[in-house]
Design an enzyme around this catalytic site. Structure first.
Site, PDB file in Angstrom:
ATOM      1  CE  LYS A 108       2.646   4.526  -5.636  1.00  0.00           C
ATOM      2  NZ  LYS A 108       1.588   4.894  -4.727  1.00  0.00           N
TER       3      LYS A 108
HETATM    4  C1  LIG Z   1       1.081   5.735  -3.525  1.00  0.00           C
HETATM    5  C2  LIG Z   1       0.812   5.257  -2.148  1.00  0.00           C
HETATM    6  C3  LIG Z   1      -0.351   5.570  -1.425  1.00  0.00           C
HETATM    7  C4  LIG Z   1      -1.347   6.606  -1.839  1.00  0.00           C
HETATM    8  O1  LIG Z   1      -1.786   6.534  -3.097  1.00  0.00           O
HETATM    9  P1  LIG Z   1      -2.346   7.842  -3.859  1.00  0.00           P
HETATM   10  O2  LIG Z   1      -2.984   7.197  -5.050  1.00  0.00           O
HETATM   11  O3  LIG Z   1      -1.177   8.691  -4.201  1.00  0.00           O
HETATM   12  O4  LIG Z   1      -3.334   8.506  -2.977  1.00  0.00           O
HETATM   13  C5  LIG Z   1      -0.555   4.960  -0.204  1.00  0.00           C
HETATM   14  N1  LIG Z   1       0.336   4.116   0.315  1.00  0.00           N
HETATM   15  C6  LIG Z   1       1.479   3.818  -0.319  1.00  0.00           C
HETATM   16  C7  LIG Z   1       2.431   2.871   0.313  1.00  0.00           C
HETATM   17  C8  LIG Z   1       1.762   4.392  -1.555  1.00  0.00           C
HETATM   18  O5  LIG Z   1       2.912   4.114  -2.175  1.00  0.00           O
END
Ligand SMILES: *Cc1c(COP(=O)(O)O)cnc(C)c1O
Length: 402
Positions: free
Chosen positions: A202
């Site tokens: 991210k």
């Molecule tokens: C990355 C992501 C999540 C979950 O995040 P984590 O930090 O990996 O638990 C949820 N929804 C979307 C759309 C994501 O890209």
């Protein structure tokens, strides 16, 4: 007849030399010396968790997205769970979401014993279609969870309007969309609750981590308790005011983000602007170089500024009849780390078995899924990385173009 000026090069998948020597991932973190120093300082401090870095990160984050409150969590998934809890989702309730997302978006509804209900996506942005969503609202609907697919904000005005009409809570899954804007407003300041992730792919990473932003003080209070076993005051507040007494007032979890991670988050947040600018530049270069390759490139609506978490292209099978699987494998052979976002949630075995989905329920989602390939997109890509991707995509697509 094939109209192309490029000569056919031997594809790596057919034994030719790959477009690039070493594998390039589709997403990757960038960690610099300041990030490392921030973590080391926290490791030397008194507080590894429930300390001052958590507050500092939350305050900086809230300010960045223009929200009153930001409550950190141990992951984006934990943050989604917190938001589903704070929205009051419980057995018998329904929550409507996009099938074209990571499973966690719908799983958080199941964690609360409520029922996820899917609605199809828009063909241009691949975000949940507000009209399709409206068509699935029943007397049991309590929440909607639009997803900002790839970093392109969902049609938030439409959801806030639906929420007003039907007394719903809007939980925006903005895990792709930190730094994006919708009609001149910042994502994180619009929905009732907005959820972010700090997974390494991210925009900002804490290793694992997540955040919920909100302007509603009651949501913020519930979120704080929920992430801390349901306890009403946190350890440091008690220690600083010399109290031993605490009360558990709801059934929560230990979903806290440690100070070690928060320190990394603060340091990473300083670079968000630069990262967004870099991703935008890469998207512009892709658009310029990949037009005419038999790919449908991501579309951006006029009223948003996307954050470019992903660069998902769709194979136009009228021009590339070999289809997604062949193009995918050919690009991987060229050492380009392509990926697919996402296998529609309702088609996972767990959802099929539990809810009886068979495929065919959400045609726009399913058609997109069969065509989607995410090509590398992360702020740490060098210009050479970007040109390697372009070279490989052009090489592979021109090999198969009709
Ligand atoms: C990355 C992501 C999540 C979950 O995040 P984590 O930090 O990996 O638990 C949820 N929804 C979307 C759309 C994501 O890209």
């Amino acid at each position: 007849m094939r109209v192309t000026t490029e000569k056919r090069e031997a594809l790596a998948i057919e034994g030719g030399p790959p477009a690039r020597k070493t594998p390039l991932p589709y997403g990757h973190q960038s960690i610099d010396e300041a990030d490392i120093q921030a973590v080391v300082e926290t490791l030397r401090s008194d507080w590894l968790t429930t300390g001052p870095k958590v507050d500092e990160f939350e305050e900086a984050f809230a300010a960045r997205v223009g929200a009153k409150y930001a409550v950190s969590f141990s992951s984006g998934t934990a943050a989604l769970h917190g938001a589903a809890f704070a929205a009051g989702l419980t057995a018998g309730d329904e929550a409507i979401t996009s099938p074209l997302s990571f499973a966690a978006t719908a799983n958080c509804v199941l964690y609360q014993q409520a029922t996820p209900v899917f609605a199809d996506v828009c063909a241009d942005t691949l975000n949940l279609d507000p009209d399709a969503c409206a068509g699935r609202i029943t007397s049991r609907t309590r929440a909607v969870l639009p997803v900002d697919y790839g970093g392109h904000p969902a049609d938030l005005d439409a959801y806030m309007q639906l929420a007003d009409q039907h007394r719903l809570v809007v939980i925006e899954d903005a895990c792709h969309a930190l730094g994006s804007q919708y009609k001149g407003r910042r994502v994180g300041s619009i929905a009732h609750m907005t959820v972010f992730s700090f997974h390494p792919v991210k925009h900002v990473t804490t290793g694992e981590g997540g955040m919920v932003t909100t302007d509603d003080g009651r949501f913020a209070e519930t979120l704080r308790r929920f992430r801390n076993h349901g306890i009403s005051a946190e350890a440091r507040q008690r220690q600083s005011s010399g109290q031993w007494f605490y009360e558990m007032v709801l059934l929560g979890f230990n979903y806290r983000l440690p100070d070690i991670a928060a320190a990394l988050g603060i340091s990473q947040l300083h670079k968000l602007e630069m990262n967004l600018a870099r991703r935008k530049k890469i998207a512009e270069r892709y658009e310029e170089a990949l037009t005419g390759c038999g790919l449908r490139l991501p579309q951006v609506r006029d009223d948003v500024i996307p954050a470019w978490h992903l660069y998902p292209v769709r194979i136009d099978t009228s021009k590339l009849p070999v289809g997604r699987e062949t193009i995918f494998r050919a690009l991987r052979a060229e050492n380009i780390g392509v990926n697919v976002h996402y296998i529609p949630i309702h088609l996972h075995p767990y959802y099929r078995d539990r809810f009886g989905f068979k495929g065919g329920e959400y045609p726009t989602t399913e058609r997109a899924y069969e065509q989607l390939i995410s090509i590398p997109m992360f702020h740490g890509m060098t210009d050479e990385d970007v040109e390697d991707v372009i070279g490989a995509v052009r090489k592979v697509t021109h090999h198969y173009l009709i």
